[in-house]
Design a protein around this motif. Structure first.
Motif, PDB file in Angstrom:
ATOM      1  N   GLY A   1       4.176 -17.310  -6.497  1.00 33.31           N
ATOM      2  CA  GLY A   1       3.024 -16.712  -5.839  1.00 33.31           C
ATOM      3  C   GLY A   1       2.339 -15.746  -6.787  1.00 33.31           C
ATOM      4  O   GLY A   1       2.990 -15.135  -7.645  1.00 33.31           O
ATOM      5  N   LEU A   2       1.022 -15.656  -6.664  1.00 33.73           N
ATOM      6  CA  LEU A   2       0.267 -14.725  -7.502  1.00 33.73           C
ATOM      7  C   LEU A   2      -0.968 -14.273  -6.717  1.00 33.73           C
ATOM      8  O   LEU A   2      -1.691 -15.099  -6.166  1.00 33.73           O
ATOM      9  CB  LEU A   2      -0.158 -15.417  -8.808  1.00 33.73           C
ATOM     10  N   ALA A   3      -1.168 -12.968  -6.671  1.00 31.47           N
ATOM     11  CA  ALA A   3      -2.312 -12.414  -5.944  1.00 31.47           C
ATOM     12  C   ALA A   3      -3.371 -11.961  -6.949  1.00 31.47           C
ATOM     13  O   ALA A   3      -3.041 -11.532  -8.062  1.00 31.47           O
ATOM     14  CB  ALA A   3      -1.858 -11.240  -5.087  1.00 31.47           C
TER      15      ALA A   3
ATOM     16  N   PRO B   1      -6.310 -13.811   3.626  1.00 34.95           N
ATOM     17  CA  PRO B   1      -5.184 -14.039   4.536  1.00 34.95           C
ATOM     18  C   PRO B   1      -4.881 -12.799   5.366  1.00 34.95           C
ATOM     19  O   PRO B   1      -5.048 -11.673   4.898  1.00 34.95           O
ATOM     20  CB  PRO B   1      -4.020 -14.339   3.586  1.00 34.95           C
ATOM     21  N   GLU B   2      -4.463 -13.046   6.607  1.00 35.32           N
ATOM     22  CA  GLU B   2      -4.091 -11.960   7.521  1.00 35.32           C
ATOM     23  C   GLU B   2      -2.801 -12.357   8.206  1.00 35.32           C
ATOM     24  O   GLU B   2      -2.640 -13.525   8.592  1.00 35.32           O
ATOM     25  CB  GLU B   2      -5.099 -11.849   8.659  1.00 35.32           C
TER      26      GLU B   2
ATOM     27  N   ALA C   1       8.676 -14.974   3.389  1.00 35.57           N
ATOM     28  CA  ALA C   1       8.821 -13.808   2.504  1.00 35.57           C
ATOM     29  C   ALA C   1       7.724 -13.801   1.442  1.00 35.57           C
ATOM     30  O   ALA C   1       7.099 -12.776   1.166  1.00 35.57           O
ATOM     31  CB  ALA C   1      10.206 -13.815   1.845  1.00 35.57           C
ATOM     32  N   CYS C   2       7.463 -14.978   0.880  1.00 36.59           N
ATOM     33  CA  CYS C   2       6.469 -15.098  -0.189  1.00 36.59           C
ATOM     34  C   CYS C   2       5.070 -14.735   0.326  1.00 36.59           C
ATOM     35  O   CYS C   2       4.334 -13.985  -0.333  1.00 36.59           O
ATOM     36  CB  CYS C   2       6.502 -16.524  -0.741  1.00 36.59           C
ATOM     37  N   LEU C   3       4.714 -15.228   1.502  1.00 36.03           N
ATOM     38  CA  LEU C   3       3.385 -14.931   2.051  1.00 36.03           C
ATOM     39  C   LEU C   3       3.243 -13.432   2.340  1.00 36.03           C
ATOM     40  O   LEU C   3       2.202 -12.834   2.040  1.00 36.03           O
ATOM     41  CB  LEU C   3       3.139 -15.747   3.320  1.00 36.03           C
ATOM     42  N   GLN C   4       4.280 -12.821   2.894  1.00 34.99           N
ATOM     43  CA  GLN C   4       4.211 -11.381   3.167  1.00 34.99           C
ATOM     44  C   GLN C   4       4.118 -10.597   1.859  1.00 34.99           C
ATOM     45  O   GLN C   4       3.377  -9.613   1.764  1.00 34.99           O
ATOM     46  CB  GLN C   4       5.438 -10.931   3.976  1.00 34.99           C
ATOM     47  N   HIS C   5       4.854 -11.044   0.852  1.00 38.30           N
ATOM     48  CA  HIS C   5       4.831 -10.395  -0.464  1.00 38.30           C
ATOM     49  C   HIS C   5       3.422 -10.459  -1.067  1.00 38.30           C
ATOM     50  O   HIS C   5       2.912  -9.457  -1.580  1.00 38.30           O
ATOM     51  CB  HIS C   5       5.865 -11.100  -1.359  1.00 38.30           C
ATOM     52  N   GLU C   6       2.784 -11.631  -0.991  1.00 36.04           N
ATOM     53  CA  GLU C   6       1.450 -11.789  -1.600  1.00 36.04           C
ATOM     54  C   GLU C   6       0.392 -10.999  -0.819  1.00 36.04           C
ATOM     55  O   GLU C   6      -0.504 -10.391  -1.425  1.00 36.04           O
ATOM     56  CB  GLU C   6       1.060 -13.269  -1.689  1.00 36.04           C
ATOM     57  N   ILE C   7       0.497 -10.998   0.496  1.00 38.98           N
ATOM     58  CA  ILE C   7      -0.481 -10.248   1.301  1.00 38.98           C
ATOM     59  C   ILE C   7      -0.298  -8.748   1.063  1.00 38.98           C
ATOM     60  O   ILE C   7      -1.275  -7.992   1.002  1.00 38.98           O
ATOM     61  CB  ILE C   7      -0.396 -10.656   2.786  1.00 38.98           C
ATOM     62  N   ASP C   8       0.941  -8.318   0.875  1.00 38.25           N
ATOM     63  CA  ASP C   8       1.199  -6.926   0.483  1.00 38.25           C
ATOM     64  C   ASP C   8       0.389  -6.552  -0.768  1.00 38.25           C
ATOM     65  O   ASP C   8      -0.202  -5.472  -0.835  1.00 38.25           O
ATOM     66  CB  ASP C   8       2.693  -6.726   0.151  1.00 38.25           C
ATOM     67  N   HIS C   9       0.382  -7.460  -1.751  1.00 42.67           N
ATOM     68  CA  HIS C   9      -0.344  -7.187  -3.001  1.00 42.67           C
ATOM     69  C   HIS C   9      -1.810  -6.853  -2.731  1.00 42.67           C
ATOM     70  O   HIS C   9      -2.411  -6.043  -3.433  1.00 42.67           O
ATOM     71  CB  HIS C   9      -0.304  -8.397  -3.938  1.00 42.67           C
ATOM     72  N   LEU C  10      -2.403  -7.504  -1.728  1.00 38.27           N
ATOM     73  CA  LEU C  10      -3.824  -7.305  -1.440  1.00 38.27           C
ATOM     74  C   LEU C  10      -4.081  -5.914  -0.859  1.00 38.27           C
ATOM     75  O   LEU C  10      -5.205  -5.436  -0.841  1.00 38.27           O
ATOM     76  CB  LEU C  10      -4.328  -8.394  -0.474  1.00 38.27           C
ATOM     77  N   ASP C  11      -2.997  -5.279  -0.399  1.00 39.99           N
ATOM     78  CA  ASP C  11      -3.102  -3.914   0.125  1.00 39.99           C
ATOM     79  C   ASP C  11      -2.476  -2.895  -0.824  1.00 39.99           C
ATOM     80  O   ASP C  11      -2.207  -1.754  -0.431  1.00 39.99           O
ATOM     81  CB  ASP C  11      -2.437  -3.843   1.510  1.00 39.99           C
ATOM     82  N   GLY C  12      -2.230  -3.323  -2.056  1.00 37.97           N
ATOM     83  CA  GLY C  12      -1.688  -2.397  -3.052  1.00 37.97           C
ATOM     84  C   GLY C  12      -0.208  -2.086  -2.877  1.00 37.97           C
ATOM     85  O   GLY C  12       0.280  -1.080  -3.378  1.00 37.97           O
ATOM     86  N   VAL C  13       0.476  -2.974  -2.149  1.00 40.05           N
ATOM     87  CA  VAL C  13       1.905  -2.745  -1.867  1.00 40.05           C
ATOM     88  C   VAL C  13       2.753  -3.692  -2.723  1.00 40.05           C
ATOM     89  O   VAL C  13       2.439  -4.878  -2.844  1.00 40.05           O
ATOM     90  CB  VAL C  13       2.192  -2.976  -0.365  1.00 40.05           C
ATOM     91  N   LEU C  14       3.803  -3.143  -3.315  1.00 38.82           N
ATOM     92  CA  LEU C  14       4.723  -3.931  -4.139  1.00 38.82           C
ATOM     93  C   LEU C  14       6.065  -4.057  -3.423  1.00 38.82           C
ATOM     94  O   LEU C  14       6.398  -3.228  -2.566  1.00 38.82           O
ATOM     95  CB  LEU C  14       4.924  -3.256  -5.498  1.00 38.82           C
TER      96      LEU C  14
END
Ligand code: NI
Length: 206
Positions: free
Chosen positions: A78-80, A109-110, A163-176
């Motif tokens: 995955g890559l954001a 994505p939401e 897990a991957c989708l939540q991880h990538e969507i986190d990136h869009l909110d500045g979350v690692l």
């Protein structure tokens, strides 16, 4: 007549924006120029990305194949967009089920549903190379997004994909992923990453 307020920000590619003759966004994978992946603690990784809008058509068409190329080469699943320096709500994912490409382009994505049940699995991130930790998240997630043709899609995911989708969507909110750990663990990983990046730079400079 009701108007969906979400439509003002909706990504709408022009009719000419066909993805490729075969419909695969990764056709020209070998010839596409790869992008530099930002490494934590780069501040761009901490910014909230803006929605992809109607005017972003050309940008998205340029970015998506390069993001896939960069992700496959890394390699990652995955890559954001913020990881390659573009503050757009856009991510690409491919878990390569059965070793075959199964690319997913996620535009705006939401998360629209999360299970109460949690699951813990080891996560890593291309922006924190070589760092891994057990992360606990909801076991199942329902995601709404637009694909590259602008069509609304929904995925109900479990397992690694959830897990991957939540991880990538986190990136869009500045979350690692390290933000889901204790301060102690996060600081340990960030220090180790900084040290390893320093050593790598020194090795290259030698
Ligand atoms: Ni990541």
């Amino acid at each position: 007549m009701g108007v969906d307020p979400g439509d003002t920000d909706r990504y709408m590619p022009a009719m000419s924006a066909t993805i490729s003759p075969t419909g695969s966004p990764i056709d020209s994978n070998d010839t596409v120029e790869r992008l530099r992946i930002l490494i934590a603690p780069d501040p761009v990784l901490r910014a909230k990305a803006r929605p992809v809008g109607a005017g972003d058509d050309a940008l998205v068409r340029d970015l998506v194949p390069r993001m896939f190329s960069t992700m496959y080469h890394a390699p990652g699943i995955g890559l954001a967009a913020p990881q390659v320096g573009t503050g757009l709500r856009l991510a690409v994912v491919d878990l390569m089920p059965d070793e075959k490409p199964h690319p997913i382009v996620l535009i705006n994505p939401e998360i629209i549903g999360l299970s109460d049940e949690l699951a813990t699995r080891e996560e890593g991130c291309l922006s924190l190379p070589g760092q891994y930790a057990d992360v606990t998240r909801p076991a199942r997630a329902k995601i709404r997004y637009q694909d590259q043709s602008g069509t609304r899609q929904e995925i109900e995911a479990d397992g690694l994909l959830a897990a991957c989708l939540q991880h990538e969507i986190d990136h869009l909110d500045g979350v690692l992923f390290v933000d889901h750990l204790s301060n102690l663990k996060r600081n340990m990983i960030m220090r180790r990453l900084a040290k390893e990046m320093r050593q790598k730079r020194d090795d290259v400079g030698r």
